[in-house]
Design a protein around this motif. Structure first.
Motif, mmCIF file in Angstrom:
data_model
loop_
_atom_site.group_PDB
_atom_site.id
_atom_site.type_symbol
_atom_site.label_atom_id
_atom_site.label_comp_id
_atom_site.label_asym_id
_atom_site.label_seq_id
_atom_site.Cartn_x
_atom_site.Cartn_y
_atom_site.Cartn_z
ATOM 1 N N ASP A 93 -4.009 57.182 18.327
ATOM 2 C CA ASP A 93 -4.360 56.999 16.915
ATOM 3 C C ASP A 93 -5.472 55.954 16.843
ATOM 4 N N PRO A 94 -6.723 56.370 16.627
ATOM 5 C CA PRO A 94 -7.838 55.415 16.630
ATOM 6 C C PRO A 94 -7.774 54.404 15.489
ATOM 7 N N TYR A 95 -6.953 54.655 14.479
ATOM 8 C CA TYR A 95 -6.905 53.758 13.330
ATOM 9 C C TYR A 95 -5.816 52.692 13.452
ATOM 10 N N THR A 96 -4.895 52.881 14.397
ATOM 11 C CA THR A 96 -3.933 51.822 14.712
ATOM 12 C C THR A 96 -4.579 50.989 15.806
ATOM 13 N N ARG A 97 -4.999 49.792 15.459
ATOM 14 C CA ARG A 97 -5.862 49.035 16.363
ATOM 15 C C ARG A 97 -5.578 47.543 16.297
ATOM 16 N N PHE A 98 -5.824 46.897 17.406
ATOM 17 C CA PHE A 98 -5.640 45.451 17.538
ATOM 18 C C PHE A 98 -6.988 44.762 17.420
ATOM 19 N N MET A 99 -7.009 43.602 16.753
ATOM 20 C CA MET A 99 -8.227 42.802 16.612
ATOM 21 C C MET A 99 -7.958 41.393 17.101
ATOM 22 N N ASP A 100 -8.801 40.901 17.998
ATOM 23 C CA ASP A 100 -8.633 39.513 18.435
ATOM 24 C C ASP A 100 -8.979 38.590 17.265
ATOM 25 N N PRO A 101 -8.702 37.294 17.354
ATOM 26 C CA PRO A 101 -8.908 36.409 16.200
ATOM 27 C C PRO A 101 -10.309 36.454 15.601
ATOM 28 N N ASP A 102 -11.357 36.533 16.436
ATOM 29 C CA ASP A 102 -12.721 36.585 15.901
ATOM 30 C C ASP A 102 -12.966 37.888 15.147
ATOM 31 N N GLN A 103 -12.526 39.006 15.730
ATOM 32 C CA GLN A 103 -12.698 40.292 15.070
ATOM 33 C C GLN A 103 -11.924 40.350 13.751
ATOM 34 N N PHE A 104 -10.731 39.804 13.756
ATOM 35 C CA PHE A 104 -9.896 39.845 12.553
ATOM 36 C C PHE A 104 -10.474 38.954 11.457
ATOM 37 N N LYS A 105 -10.995 37.804 11.856
ATOM 38 C CA LYS A 105 -11.617 36.915 10.877
ATOM 39 C C LYS A 105 -12.822 37.585 10.233
ATOM 40 N N SER A 106 -13.619 38.261 11.040
ATOM 41 C CA SER A 106 -14.784 38.975 10.517
ATOM 42 C C SER A 106 -14.352 40.043 9.532
ATOM 43 N N MET A 107 -13.298 40.749 9.848
ATOM 44 C CA MET A 107 -12.784 41.799 8.978
ATOM 45 C C MET A 107 -12.346 41.225 7.628
ATOM 46 N N GLN A 108 -11.629 40.121 7.664
ATOM 47 C CA GLN A 108 -11.136 39.500 6.430
ATOM 48 C C GLN A 108 -12.283 38.982 5.562
ATOM 49 N N ILE A 109 -13.273 38.379 6.194
ATOM 50 C CA ILE A 109 -14.421 37.851 5.449
ATOM 51 C C ILE A 109 -15.121 38.969 4.696
ATOM 52 N N ASP A 110 -15.411 40.053 5.394
ATOM 53 C CA ASP A 110 -16.182 41.127 4.797
ATOM 54 C C ASP A 110 -15.443 41.810 3.660
ATOM 55 N N THR A 111 -14.147 42.053 3.832
ATOM 56 C CA THR A 111 -13.428 42.807 2.821
ATOM 57 C C THR A 111 -13.042 41.954 1.629
#
Length: 426
Positions: A93-111
């Protein structure tokens, strides 16, 4: 406490803007290995075990998977992160995915609809593979300093960007408000440095324009590029302003919109639809939840919606609701076909997990994940059309854009003869 929310997007993060989440509190998983790299492995396993949409876990023995990965030794968090990604791959499932802290922070900032940086949308030039400015954000430090589309960023604080990926560049460019950064810019044969002061930048995904036509007078054009935290208020403002301009119809452009917040797509649908089902979701227990319009539409004027293969998730919810309820005529090409809902969790070490928790369906029961949204009127762009629009993005959404031109033709007929059925167009 872990945090979670709903995300509808084909991507976790983009270089310039993202589509993501609204958060709510949820019960944290029990970590059996405090302060150990194994903790994040077990935390991810527990969330998947509790929430994943497929109770068979893609025919994988999920308990045995836990035993296998927790019996391993991990010398570092990075080793554990690799193991988590390997474990999730078994779900296919390509949409069930793990994000390291930097990737997750970037995701939160943008959204969140805002970021701290200099205000540039970045891409990689296909020919040169160099970092290239797609466009500066209006009112941003980059725009004020005169940076323009197609400027190449050759250095960041003196560091050569050759071979640098987008995530690394974004992390280098972002920073605290008020701090400065120097970018080396190449524009044609000229190379020069620009010093920019970082600022808080709001990401507004809606642009509007009033188009004057010979046959039906004013037409309102709205382009929505993502469903972030500002999309709902921006769309409401756009519709009301265009209504004040007394436009006779609307063209809503959802092309290349990768999705975003579930609540945003539902709220925007309510601005166009009076009283009908918008979308239904089904989880692994088979529980069906429906989101409906509530008689709060802002306009009843004719509407044509543009979609393409880059229109996904929340874009498909909106276009599917408008199509199935007979509120709009859909023009363009078949959409991406992403009909899965993700819950987004903050993990104990600051990393993140997006896990698929449900499937969603249009009001008439179309399984978007398999079928996408098929336009009422299919208009393909030729290779030369695509090249021409890429070379001059200002032509997108104008009469020189064949899909827009067809949308305008259909809208014109709808305004002149409101009883004209959508199936008559070809």
């Amino acid at each position: 406490m872990a945090k979670r929310g709903l995300i509808l997007s084909t991507t976790a993060a983009l270089a310039s803007a993202v589509a993501v989440v609204g958060f709510q509190l949820a019960t944290p998983s029990i970590a059996a290995f405090r302060n150990s790299p194994k903790e994040v492995v077990d935390e991810v396993w527990q969330i998947i075990n509790r929430d994943y949409v497929d109770g068979t876990f893609n025919q994988v023995d999920w308990q045995q998977t836990r035993n296998e990965y927790l019996n391993r030794e991990y010398a570092s968090k990075n080793e554990a992160y690799l193991a988590v990604r390997e474990m999730l791959e078994t779900l296919d499932d390509p949409y069930t995915r793990f994000m390291d802290p930097d990737q997750f922070k970037s995701m939160q900032i943008d959204t969140s609809g805002e970021l701290t940086g200099v205000g540039i949308q970045l891409g990689l030039d296909e020919e040169t593979e160099r970092l290239t400015i797609i466009a500066p954000i209006d009112g941003s430090p980059a725009a004020k300093e005169g940076l323009i589309a197609k400027d190449m960023i050759v250095t960041i604080e003196g560091k050569n960007t050759e071979g640098m990926d987008l995530n690394e560049a974004v992390n280098l460019i972002r920073g605290p408000i008020g701090t400065k950064i120097t970018l080396g810019i190449q524009r044609g044969s000229r190379v020069f440095d620009v010093e920019l002061k970082r600022a808080k930048i709001e990401l507004h995904p809606v642009t509007t324009d009033v188009r004057q036509t010979n046959q039906i007078g004013k037409v309102g054009y709205i382009r929505l590029t993502q469903f972030n935290a500002n999309a709902t208020s921006d769309m409401r403002k756009a519709i009301l302003e265009l209504e004040d301009e007394d436009v006779n119809g609307f063209i809503l452009d959802l092309r290349s919109n990768p999705g975003g917040l579930l609540y945003s797509s539902a709220e925007i649908a309510r601005m166009w639809i009076d009283n009908a089902t918008i979308v239904s979701t089904v989880d692994r227990e088979g529980e069906n939840e429906r989101l409906s319009a509530n008689r709060q539409s802002l306009t009843k004027k004719p509407l044509v919606v543009l979609v393409d293969g880059g229109s996904a998730s929340a874009s498909e919810i909106l276009s599917g609701a408008l199509q199935d309820n007979g509120r709009a005529i859909i023009v363009g090409t078949k959409t991406f076909g992403k009909g899965l809902v993700q819950s987004v969790h903050t993990l104990g070490d600051g990393s993140g997990l997006a896990v698929t928790i449900a499937k969603y369906y249009t009001p008439k029961g179309t399984d978007i994940n398999h079928e996408g949204i098929v336009p009422d009127v299919v208009i393909e762009l030729t290779d030369s059309d695509k090249e021409r629009l890429i070379e001059d993005r200002d032509k997108i959404g104008t009469i020189e854009d064949p899909q827009y031109a067809k949308a305008l033709e259909i809208l014109t007929q709808q305004v002149i003869n409101p009883q004209t059925p959508s199936v008559s167009f070809n």
